[in-house]
Write an enzyme that holds these catalytic residues in place. Sequence first.
Site, short mmCIF file in Angstrom:
data_model
loop_
_atom_site.label_atom_id
_atom_site.label_comp_id
_atom_site.label_asym_id
_atom_site.label_seq_id
_atom_site.Cartn_x
_atom_site.Cartn_y
_atom_site.Cartn_z
N ASP A 1 7.89 -4.61 14.12
CA ASP A 1 8.40 -3.23 14.03
C ASP A 1 8.65 -2.65 15.42
O ASP A 1 9.69 -2.02 15.67
CB ASP A 1 7.45 -2.34 13.22
CG ASP A 1 6.00 -2.49 13.63
OD1 ASP A 1 5.67 -3.38 14.46
OD2 ASP A 1 5.16 -1.71 13.13
N ASP B 1 0.84 -1.20 0.00
CA ASP B 1 0.00 0.00 0.00
C ASP B 1 0.88 1.25 0.00
O ASP B 1 0.59 2.21 0.71
CB ASP B 1 -0.95 -0.01 1.20
CG ASP B 1 -0.23 -0.17 2.53
OD1 ASP B 1 1.02 -0.26 2.54
OD2 ASP B 1 -0.91 -0.21 3.57
#
Length: 444
Positions: free
Chosen positions: A287, A211
Site C-alpha cells: 500500500d 475485517d
Amino acid sequence: MGRWSCDFRYLLILVAVAFIYAQVKLFSTQSEYADRVADAVEAENHCRSQMRLLIDQIGTHQENIVGLEEKVKRQEQECERLRAVVQDLEKEGVRSLIQDAQVPVAAVVIMACNRADYLERTINSILKYHTSVAVKFPIFVSQDGSNADVRTKAMGYDQLTYMQHLDYEPVVTERPGELIAYYKIARHYKWALDQLFYKHNFDRVIILEDDMEIAPDFFDYFEAGANLLDKDKSIMAISSWNDNGQKQFVRDPYTLYRSDFFPGLGWMLTKPTWDELSPKWPKAYWDDWLRLKENHKGRQFIRPEVCRTYNFGEHGSSLGQFFQQYLKPIKLNDVQVDWKSIDLSYLMEDKFVKHFADLLKNAKPLFGNDLVLKTNNVNGDVRIHYTDQSHFENIGRQFGIFEEWKDGVPRTAYKGIVVFRYQTSKRVFLVGPNSLQQLGIQNS
C-alpha cells in the site's frame, strides 16, 4: 446280297440313333433357351417393378422437397420477423441492459488468512446487499495459508468462490525486526490479483479485507466508479475509504473527491493497471509502495467524503495501530445513494480542478494561532495555509485529523490540500505552499 442287306439295316439304325440324338439335343437346347427367356422376362418384369417403385419414391421425395422448401421459406420469414423484433428491442436499449446483466462490473475478493470470525462478519455484511447485484459482482474469498476454520467458513457459503494461496517459500526480510506478515500479505495480493485478472479474466477487481463491513450503496458506488475508470485514464483506482472519515469530520454522503494519496481499504482497479503493476509488485508494504509517485505516476484516486467501508479489525497484522483514534470512530455511510442518477462528470480531470478551485475560493482565509477557535467562529468554509510538513502536522494535531505523509503527500490530499468538515457542515481546507498555483488561483 444277304450281307449287304444286313449292313444297310445297320446303317439305318445308326442314322436313326443319330437323328434321335440330334432331336434330343435340339429339344434340350430349346428348353434351356426357353428357361433363359423366362428368366429374362422375369428379370425385366422385376426391373420394371423396381423402376415403378423408384418413380413412386422420386415422386414422394419431390413432394417432400417441395414441402421442405416451403418450410424453409416459412422459417426464413420467421427469422426475418424475429430479426426485426430484435432490432426494435435494441433501439429501445434492451441489448445494453442484457449486457449489463451478464457481464460483471467487477469481481469482489475478500483477502483472508486466519480470522474465521472476522471473515464471517465481513461476508455477512456483503451478502446483505449482494443478492440483487450477484451477477455484476461475483464474490471470491482468497485465503493465504491453510487455517482450517477459515477454509470451512468460506466454503460454507454457496454465494462465493473459494481460492487458497499456499506459499511455503521462506521469507527473508530486508531490514532487521520487520514483521514477516507484511511480506506474506504482499505475496498473497499479487497471487490473488493474478488469478482474478489472468485466470478468471475479469476487467476490474474490488479488493476487500476480512475485517470490513460495507455500506448499503457500496455496489452502486463502485458501478458508478467503473464508468469513471473507463472514461478517465488519469484515475488509477476508486476507493471506498476516507482516512479522515471519522464522524466529526464528515457530513455529506453524496460528495466525492480526487486525491493524490492512495487510500486503500476497499478499492477497485482495472486489468490494464494491474498489467503495469504486477511485474514490479513489491516484496512488502504494497500500500505504501502504491503511494510512491514513481508508481502512481501523477494519476489520482477517487474517494468519498463518507466511507463506504468500515474497518473493525482491531487485531491483525498492524497490531491495532491507530485503531482507537482513527479507525474505530469512522462513519460508515447509511444512506442508499442512487449513484446512477448523479452526474459525476465533475470528477473528470479537466473539470475537477475548476470545481475544487471554486470551493476553495469561497473559503475564508484564517491565519495565526488558535485556529480551531477561529474556525468555530466562522459560519462558512475556511482555509488555513501551512508552510511545510511540520507546520501541517501541528495544525492537523489541533483538529485531530491524520498527520501522516507519504512521499511528500498528506493523507487524502489533492494538490497539497486536505479538506474535511469540522463539527458542522463547514469545510476546512489545509492549503499547501504551492496549492493555489496548481489550481490556477492567484495568491490572496
